[in-house]
Design a protein around this motif. Structure first.
Motif, mmCIF file in Angstrom:
data_model
loop_
_atom_site.group_PDB
_atom_site.id
_atom_site.type_symbol
_atom_site.label_atom_id
_atom_site.label_comp_id
_atom_site.label_asym_id
_atom_site.label_seq_id
_atom_site.Cartn_x
_atom_site.Cartn_y
_atom_site.Cartn_z
ATOM 1 N N GLU A 358 0.824 -1.213 0.000
ATOM 2 C CA GLU A 358 0.000 0.000 0.000
ATOM 3 C C GLU A 358 0.858 1.262 0.000
ATOM 4 O O GLU A 358 0.452 2.305 -0.517
ATOM 5 N N MET A 359 2.054 1.161 0.592
ATOM 6 C CA MET A 359 2.923 2.330 0.730
ATOM 7 C C MET A 359 3.880 2.502 -0.444
ATOM 8 O O MET A 359 4.847 3.256 -0.346
ATOM 9 N N LYS A 360 3.649 1.815 -1.549
ATOM 10 C CA LYS A 360 4.536 1.925 -2.704
ATOM 11 C C LYS A 360 4.718 3.383 -3.104
ATOM 12 O O LYS A 360 3.754 4.097 -3.348
ATOM 13 N N GLY A 361 5.979 3.808 -3.148
ATOM 14 C CA GLY A 361 6.267 5.174 -3.546
ATOM 15 C C GLY A 361 6.075 6.203 -2.458
ATOM 16 O O GLY A 361 6.249 7.397 -2.701
ATOM 17 N N GLU A 362 5.715 5.782 -1.227
ATOM 18 C CA GLU A 362 5.443 6.747 -0.163
ATOM 19 C C GLU A 362 6.299 6.544 1.080
ATOM 20 O O GLU A 362 6.519 7.491 1.838
ATOM 21 N N LEU A 363 6.773 5.334 1.327
ATOM 22 C CA LEU A 363 7.555 5.081 2.533
ATOM 23 C C LEU A 363 8.825 5.925 2.518
ATOM 24 O O LEU A 363 9.540 5.978 1.522
ATOM 25 N N GLY A 364 9.106 6.585 3.636
ATOM 26 C CA GLY A 364 10.268 7.455 3.724
ATOM 27 C C GLY A 364 9.982 8.892 3.337
ATOM 28 O O GLY A 364 10.904 9.708 3.245
ATOM 29 N N SER A 365 8.701 9.228 3.126
ATOM 30 C CA SER A 365 8.324 10.589 2.733
ATOM 31 C C SER A 365 8.449 11.551 3.910
ATOM 32 O O SER A 365 8.493 11.129 5.068
ATOM 33 N N PRO A 366 8.484 12.862 3.628
ATOM 34 C CA PRO A 366 8.511 13.853 4.715
ATOM 35 C C PRO A 366 7.245 13.768 5.562
ATOM 36 O O PRO A 366 6.264 13.119 5.189
ATOM 37 N N LEU A 367 7.285 14.444 6.709
ATOM 38 C CA LEU A 367 6.125 14.475 7.597
ATOM 39 C C LEU A 367 4.883 14.937 6.851
ATOM 40 O O LEU A 367 4.941 15.843 6.017
ATOM 41 N N VAL A 368 3.764 14.305 7.147
ATOM 42 C CA VAL A 368 2.491 14.684 6.537
ATOM 43 C C VAL A 368 1.687 15.476 7.558
ATOM 44 O O VAL A 368 1.353 14.968 8.631
ATOM 45 N N TYR A 369 1.402 16.719 7.218
ATOM 46 C CA TYR A 369 0.675 17.573 8.148
ATOM 47 C C TYR A 369 -0.756 17.069 8.317
ATOM 48 O O TYR A 369 -1.443 16.747 7.360
ATOM 49 N N GLY A 370 -1.191 17.000 9.565
ATOM 50 C CA GLY A 370 -2.516 16.482 9.870
ATOM 51 C C GLY A 370 -2.498 15.004 10.174
ATOM 52 O O GLY A 370 -3.394 14.490 10.839
ATOM 53 N N GLN A 371 -1.478 14.302 9.691
ATOM 54 C CA GLN A 371 -1.335 12.873 9.976
ATOM 55 C C GLN A 371 -0.225 12.638 10.995
ATOM 56 O O GLN A 371 -0.430 11.966 12.005
ATOM 57 N N ASP A 372 0.963 13.192 10.737
ATOM 58 C CA ASP A 372 2.104 13.021 11.638
ATOM 59 C C ASP A 372 2.247 14.181 12.613
ATOM 60 O O ASP A 372 2.714 13.997 13.737
ATOM 61 N N ILE A 373 1.895 15.350 12.176
ATOM 62 C CA ILE A 373 2.198 16.546 12.968
ATOM 63 C C ILE A 373 1.102 17.590 12.792
ATOM 64 O O ILE A 373 0.475 17.675 11.733
ATOM 65 N N ARG A 374 0.861 18.330 13.866
ATOM 66 C CA ARG A 374 -0.026 19.496 13.798
ATOM 67 C C ARG A 374 0.619 20.640 14.567
ATOM 68 O O ARG A 374 1.345 20.422 15.540
#
Length: 765
Positions: A358-374
């Motif tokens: 499911e994470m193809k092409g996304e693993l290792g991406s920068p922080l996602v606002y609203g998901q990882d950090i607010r």
């Protein structure tokens, strides 16, 4: 003209002799021509010999290992590969020969891969080709690299060979990056080959990799990963390096994740140590007293629990030392620098490879606002009405990654009174992961989530709210004023992932509480609360003064399988699988296999009861540390009695109709995880039908049949009989074994995820 049988036999014998002759003379011919390779005539013979050798290799039926690898040949192959610089076409042809041999015989494949000289020659040739060369030679060098990489992939069809080759390639790639050769596209081809190998490993191969080999490969890949994370500007590595980062960063992340997921990344804490450091060990108050009087019921403050007087708190004491003494700006930099997104893992996911897919092409991406950090603060509009404000504008339906160079914006927001809230800390720090694991085992849950909150002076981050999970708030730096409110829905507890109600207009008096460094506050799920930092009375005092606050919340998330209702579903599943019955269609309806369908109706009945029955929502304490077996048996008997007495067939029919008519699957939550328990003996292993589809088909048929009263009466009679048998026959101790197995399966995938993410946070604090 057709040949006579004798002629055909003679011809076949001649071809066989020719094959035997050819493979016998391969070694002396190669040896002689290599000795005189400086002469064009010798090189011409050498090429023809290799081409004829390819014909032998590809003969049908395949030749023997002796024919594929004539005596002495292994010693010559490295010499031919090493001709890269002077005679690249010979190197290419030799690589093709090696690849063909590897594909024709697993035994020959193993011999080739086990030869250190051959692997060394591959690395040497790649090393030469991937260094900067004259423009006119680049095209030929690329052909050489492609031929070598193809041969490597051919060798890697043998799992044993794959491990050895991966180690050599990993070390080579690390050296290349260390020497700053990443501007060359040829290096990307080599690294692609390594990543392709690692990212196609099966779970068995990953588990069988020797520890030393695993450490070597991981160290090399992590070295590349750190360099990639630290190089932000395209000018640092050129356009080609930037292109590589864009295309292959995710493949590298997946490779590191896969190699790390079965290797625990941190030393575990002893459960008794975790218990003692939080709850103490006095006769007046200990963990058992906490469970009996406060767990899932009332808040409790552990004053100075992580800074006790004798300074022997190992668990939280070491965590606090990581943060104490740093300015808030320095803390923000250390926390956010090289921090990547930790996408949520599906709570009922049984296979870590599904997550990676499911994470193809996304693993290792920068922080996602609203998901990882607010980045938020709460303002009072009037009276008790509050409003949360985000520093960054974002669309909750279209989350986007926040780049690392936005750290300055985070600092700016902090100085303007905004709270930095970062989730998934157990995936970013080994110390935090160890504490989270200890708490998970202490409370008998698969995992514990950890969030970090950094709040400036005189500010409130989150508005008044309640959580769908119990939390232990650990005050690391500074102090914070909390206001706690009683649970308005008590004794019914909120469930994980249920929609939360807005409490901004909660009309009741809250209890104020000050939290100081070293304090730990327990807040049960469903209890509304809010918190803000103190206002600094000293003018011109810097914002990073002691009135700023850093605290963490350790969340005990009670997932549905691990509530008492979940234990009841496990009990039904276990009991049904021990019954010696043969399924048969109900009155010719193939969708309704009796009694399997009746078992599913019993599951549905339990879900229906669990909506309003408080005990069904509580955390199952069977796997908790120091849990009371007799008390758990007593609770389970209450559950069984509720099923026996409160189970209404009419209510089950209503629920089934809602599912069919409205597509509301909430009452079928158990289907997502019960299907992963041990299958029934009469269940075909190759039956790949989706469990949800199967239950839906049953319920649709059931609703159709319910139009006739005779059918309803008949099914109700069978259902009541099955329910009564379950309530009479189910044995608590037997169910515990199945429940524990389910818990271990959940823990396994959570541990794999944690290991992989921690490995990607190489410089985690």
């Amino acid at each position: 003209m057709a040949l006579s049988p004798a002629s055909r036999s003679s011809s076949s014998s001649s071809e066989t002799n020719q094959r035997q002759l050819n493979h016998r003379v391969i070694f002396p011919l190669l040896l002689a021509t290599i000795a005189n390779i400086r002469y064009a005539h010798s090189r011409s013979i050498l090429k023809r010999t290799l081409q004829n050798y390819m014909i032998i290799i590809k003969t049908t039926p395949p030749p023997s290992v002796e024919a594929l690898l004539p005596h002495g040949l292994l010693s010559l192959l490295p010499v031919l590969i090493s001709t890269t610089e002077t005679y690249p076409s010979l190197c290419i042809l030799t690589a093709e020969v090696i690849g063909s041999i590897a594909l024709n015989s697993m035994d020959a494949n193993s011999e080739l891969a086990a030869d250190d000289e051959i692997l060394g020659s591959f690395v040497g040739a790649l090393c030469y080709c991937t260094r900067m060369v004259k423009e006119e030679k680049k095209k030929m060098k690329k052909k050489v690299v492609m031929a070598l990489c193809n041969a490597i992939l051919d060798l890697s069809t043998n799992p044993c060979s794959r491990e050895l080759i991966s180690q050599s390639l990993a070390g080579f790639c690390a050296d290349m990056w260390a020497d700053k050769f990443m501007k060359n596209k040829l290096l990307i081809v080599v690294l692609d080959t390594l990543l392709m190998l690692v990212n196609t490993y099966s779970i068995d191969i990953l588990a069988s990799i020797p520890r030393e080999l695993l450490s070597t490969t991981l160290a090399s890949l992590k070295k590349l990963w750190i360099m990639l994370q630290n190089q932000q500007s395209p000018t640092q590595s050129g356009e080609e390096g930037q292109e590589y980062r864009c295309r292959k960063k995710h493949d590298l992340a997946v490779a590191i994740f896969r190699l790390s997921m079965n290797d625990v990344q941190y030393p575990s804490y002893d459960i008794d140590m975790v218990k003692r450091d939080i709850f103490g060990s006095s006769s007046k108050f200990d963990f058992e007293h906490f469970l009996s009087n406060y767990w899932e019921d009332s808040p409790f403050l552990f004053v100075g629990s992580s800074l006790n007087s004798d300074n022997k708190n190992i668990v939280f004491g070491s965590l606090m030392k990581t943060f104490v003494g740093k300015s808030m700006d320095a803390l923000l930099s250390s926390i956010l620098n090289c921090t990547i997104s930790c996408p949520p893992l599906n709570s009922d996911e049984p296979d870590i490879f599904n997550f990676l897919e499911e994470m193809k092409g996304e693993l290792g991406s920068p922080l996602v606002y609203g998901q990882d950090i607010r980045v938020i603060k709460t303002e009072c509009i009037h009276s008790s009405l509050q409003k949360e404000i985000d520093f960054f504008d974002y669309d909750k339906t279209n989350l986007k990654g926040i780049l690392v160079d936005d750290i300055q914006k985070y600092k700016q927001a902090f100085h303007q009174g905004f709270t930095i809230a970062l989730r998934g800390m157990e995936f970013r720090s080994k110390k935090i992961a160890a504490i989270a694991e200890g708490l998970a085992y202490l409370f008998g849950m698969p995992s514990v989530g950890v969030n970090l909150y950094l709040t400036p002076s005189g500010s409130q981050g989150l508005s008044r709210h309640y959580d769908d999970h119990c939390v232990f708030v650990c005050q690391i730096i500074g102090q914070k004023k909390w206001i706690l409110f009683p649970n308005p829905a008590a004794p019914v507890l909120p469930r994980l992932y249920e929609p939360l109600e807005n409490l901004s207009c909660l009309n009741c008096q809250g209890k104020p509480l000050d939290l100081h460094e070293g304090d730990i506050l327990y807040i049960p799920r469903g209890s509304p609360h809010e918190a803000r930092t103190m206002i600094d009375d000293i003018k011109d005092k810097p914002v990073e003064s002691s009135v700023s606050s850093l605290h963490m919340t350790f969340s005990i998330e009670v997932e549905r399988p691990f509530e008492w209702e979940g234990f009841a579903h496990t009990a039904v599943d276990y009991w049904s699988k021990t019954q010696n019955y043969a399924s048969h269609p109900y009155h010719g309806h193939s969708q309704l296999q009796v009694p399997d369908f009746l078992v599913n109706l019993l599951h549905l009945a339990i879900s229906t009861i669990g909506v309003n029955e408080p005990i069904f929502r509580k955390a199952c304490m069977v796997s908790m540390c120091s849990s009371n077996a007799e008390s758990n048996k007593s609770i389970f008997q209450c559950i069984v009695n509720a099923i026996d007495w409160k189970c209404s067939f009419l209510e089950v029919m209503k629920t089934a109709k809602v599912i069919v008519d409205e597509g509301n699957d909430e009452a079928l939550h158990w289907v997502r995880w019960v299907q992963y328990l041990v299958p029934r003996n009469n269940k075909r292993e190759n039956d790949k039908r989706d469990a949800f589809c199967e239950v839906h088909e049953e319920l649709e048929c059931f609703i159709e049949l319910s139009d006739e009263k005779n059918n309803v009466d008949c099914i109700e009679t069978m259902f009541i009989e099955l329910k009564s048998e379950f309530c009479r026959q189910v044995v608590f101790d037997d169910v515990c074994k199945s429940f524990q197995k389910l818990l271990e399966d959940y823990r396994k995938i959570r541990q794999q995820y944690t290991n992989g993410m921690l490995s990607l946070h190489c410089d985690g604090f």
